[in-house]
Design an enzyme around this catalytic site. Sequence first.
Site, short mmCIF file in Angstrom:
data_model
loop_
_atom_site.label_atom_id
_atom_site.label_comp_id
_atom_site.label_asym_id
_atom_site.label_seq_id
_atom_site.Cartn_x
_atom_site.Cartn_y
_atom_site.Cartn_z
N ASN C 23 0.94 -1.19 0.02
CA ASN C 23 -0.01 0.05 -0.05
C ASN C 23 0.89 1.22 -0.13
OD1 ASN C 23 -1.47 2.40 1.22
ND2 ASN C 23 -3.28 0.83 1.17
N THR C 46 -5.18 -0.51 -2.59
CA THR C 46 -5.71 0.69 -2.22
C THR C 46 -7.00 0.65 -1.33
OG1 THR C 46 -6.57 2.85 -2.91
CG2 THR C 46 -7.09 1.17 -4.26
N GLU C 47 -6.94 1.22 -0.24
CA GLU C 47 -7.71 1.04 1.03
C GLU C 47 -9.16 1.32 0.84
OE1 GLU C 47 -5.10 3.10 1.23
OE2 GLU C 47 -5.42 4.88 2.59
N ASN C 48 -9.37 1.96 -0.50
CA ASN C 48 -10.70 2.12 -0.77
C ASN C 48 -11.38 0.95 -1.36
OD1 ASN C 48 -8.88 3.31 -2.47
ND2 ASN C 48 -10.70 4.01 -3.91
N SER C 88 -11.67 -4.49 3.39
CA SER C 88 -10.28 -3.58 2.93
C SER C 88 -9.40 -3.51 4.27
CB SER C 88 -10.51 -2.20 2.19
OG SER C 88 -9.37 -2.13 1.65
#
Lengths: 262, 262, 224, 224
Positions: C23, C46-48, C88
């Site tokens: 990340n 990607t944390e979304n 996530s």
Amino acid sequence: MIDKVRADAAAAVAGIEDGSTVMISGFGRAGQPVELIDALIGLGPNELTIVSNNAGNGDVGLARLLAAGRVRKIVCSFPRQLDSWVFDGLYRAGEIELELVPQGNLVERIRAAGAGIGAFFTPTGFGTPLAEGKETREIDGRNYVLEYPIHADYALIGGYRADRLGNVIYRKTSRNFGPVMAAAATTSIVQVDEVVAVGALDPEGIVTPGVFVDRVVTVGERNWLEGGVFVGADDAEGNRGPASDRTAPGPAASARTKGDAA
Amino acid sequence: MIDKVRADAAAAVAGIEDGSTVMISGFGRAGQPVELIDALIGLGPNELTIVSNNAGNGDVGLARLLAAGRVRKIVCSFPRQLDSWVFDGLYRAGEIELELVPQGNLVERIRAAGAGIGAFFTPTGFGTPLAEGKETREIDGRNYVLEYPIHADYALIGGYRADRLGNVIYRKTSRNFGPVMAAAATTSIVQVDEVVAVGALDPEGIVTPGVFVDRVVTVGERNWLEGGVFVGADDAEGNRGPASDRTAPGPAASARTKGDAA
Amino acid sequence: MSLDRTRLAARIARDIPEGAYVNLGIGAPTLISDYLPEGAEIILHTENGMLGMGPQPRPGEIDPDLINAGKVPVTELPGAAYFHHADSFGMMRGGHIDICVLGAFQVSQAGDLANWSTGAPGAIPAVGGAMDLAIGAKQVFVMTDLLTKTGESKLVAACSYPLTGVGCVTRVYTDRAVFDVTPDGFAVTETFDTTLEELTRLTGLELVDRTHAEPIDIVQEAGT
Amino acid sequence: MSLDRTRLAARIARDIPEGAYVNLGIGAPTLISDYLPEGAEIILHTENGMLGMGPQPRPGEIDPDLINAGKVPVTELPGAAYFHHADSFGMMRGGHIDICVLGAFQVSQAGDLANWSTGAPGAIPAVGGAMDLAIGAKQVFVMTDLLTKTGESKLVAACSYPLTGVGCVTRVYTDRAVFDVTPDGFAVTETFDTTLEELTRLTGLELVDRTHAEPIDIVQEAGT
């Protein structure tokens, strides 16, 4: 026959009252249910508590709801962005309350509400100002903070396709908070590009089963899709064509910039 | 190039040792990774702790592992079934330890391990013998029991299709514990009918992303599928053809009853 | 010569092994993706809600439904997967991301990170996913200039800014040197046209000299 | 005339409204699905990961990957959805299932349920999803004979068997009568060829007479 489809966005948001807690899906603009928010502004309730990852972008959607003075408090992880001028102004003027929650705790607290968990120990935030005053505990040599569920009266969710049973799928990273919020609100309202026939959604691929959804409304296809096929946009707001075209008013331009309309 | 695909089931289970904690997916026979379990029996470790919803069915898979005397303890929700004679015998003889966990707490504890949650308050089991000695708390007028994560050294999982990155999809209700266990084990091993090219799985429909998966092995198509198309079976074990055919040995019968082979 | 942002990004990219799930935080760390070794499969999270993130699209091919954590349009590589936010962040919190690279205001010699707020009165606080990344990834790399614009060291004995995470940083990549966080404090593993003496003077900290040590395979070292 | 199992199933089916999300427990409650009103859309949940469960398949059309909580092969109706076990039990624990119907060894007048273990020494315990269903569903219906085979009442002042859930039962459908769990104890709402006096004698409990009351829309009453 079960039919959760409502005639329009106004019918879909009916019942949201002064003082309601409303979850709003989306990460930035992706998955933000702009048409439902516009309908909520039209409906008119005040003193809302909003739960959303951000605090609005530009002058549309959640930002427009804030600008209209309808929000007493916002629970979010990342209010300050390049285009969060509406929130910034309200916050500096002391006209809105902010509860800042680390993003993973925010979504896990929402998940806990939907899944009937009474509280949970999370490592996120331990030893930081955002855990101040909270119960902590060491478990197996690691430090944790106790966090509680976040429930809501309503959730407004931006989906992609749904059926009349309320089964919903999303597109790409617009999925974000939608499925989690749908389970955490007493009444969950989903806007989609298109309502499809029951059976048209692959049962293996349904992301939000209808049990979590109370109302569905079609708001039409976004600019960057044509008949469900991705055709692309020229900016992250979904506009198409050279930037110079976008200021020209008129039906054609309007249709092309609907994602950006106030 | 990332390539998590192993040559055969024996290579896939390599490294599982005496005393390992091993999660095994499946609900009854659905999603139970029979070929991986057979390879584990062949590998030979003893004193295993098994985490699985049931305690084996008939004389295959998990039941065969138990019959081989390899299991010291089982953590499960529903050991006693019509066809759990292997477990029943061991339990009555005092040869296996049982930790009985309500099914929803079992899966939530496994989920907590994968998601980094230190502990959680669940309403399930409060006031029952299965919560005896556990910490309880009243939160917002409701009573909860504190439950802790269940971690594992290995997870053996029955999937449907995977790619070499370890992305996995499942078929119907065989999904059950697989995606949750994949995230909770240090090393997760998935058997599938078929390994497909990277990009062949719909990114919207991947249920277990490769980040949770360490090893993948192809075990061939099940009886009730032909080229990925469902053709049906005549019983829940996946046999095809009249029951009278199934006792006849020979290559043809063997191919038809592979799901039931010891 | 000290390293500029792009050369620092390239330097960090060299330490990311094939097969890693990574990340890259908002801001400068996103530059690293341009320098990942050609042909090596490194999977960006990607944390979304995505694994298998690809580079930015060309104009006309932008998909507003497909953005990264900085809300910048991105693309999808073969083998990508989408998931919701709870999944996530479970992935992050549960220790499944091998490496994350974050910016910093301050890093303490105990590995504490401060990167979300200067605590300045009147500033609007925003934390996003920083705290989850900081405590969740197996390896937390910090990418930063060694000094602030006013010449103060970002490596400190103890953070004065509000913390993001406690004892979470593995390594700090700066324009002047690379520092490992060790039980004995910061260990300098590599310098860029400077000396241990100068670094000691600039940071005001006792530093361990590991510039001549064998490189350590850090992913192996701290993998869980 | 008291009701046999199939007539009792048909009686319960009448109280399940269109649009309800319903979990029918293992055993006798599964009979109810045969009596749901023709054409009414009622969505069946099975805790092993499915909404929109259909009837059993014909031989030759059995899919071993598609079973119900009793591990019996079932089918998929249009609009069905699959999900993993954590999501399925979140759905139950989070109060999203409108009605579940369970068997019982005992139900107390406070609504406590005992249905997973008689506590007999030497018996192999197995609980499955019973405790999650008992405390999770908005309405918990019990389907049972009023008396055990040895003539003891299953409705009791306090359960002597190990509990499944505390204060969780909404209504008990028996072969002799229908009982609502109320703050005043069991209220008889409907009798099948018996009298309040006989029911009082059989159960040994003080019963509230609601046989002449207006029917209550129970889903509305306790919906959350």
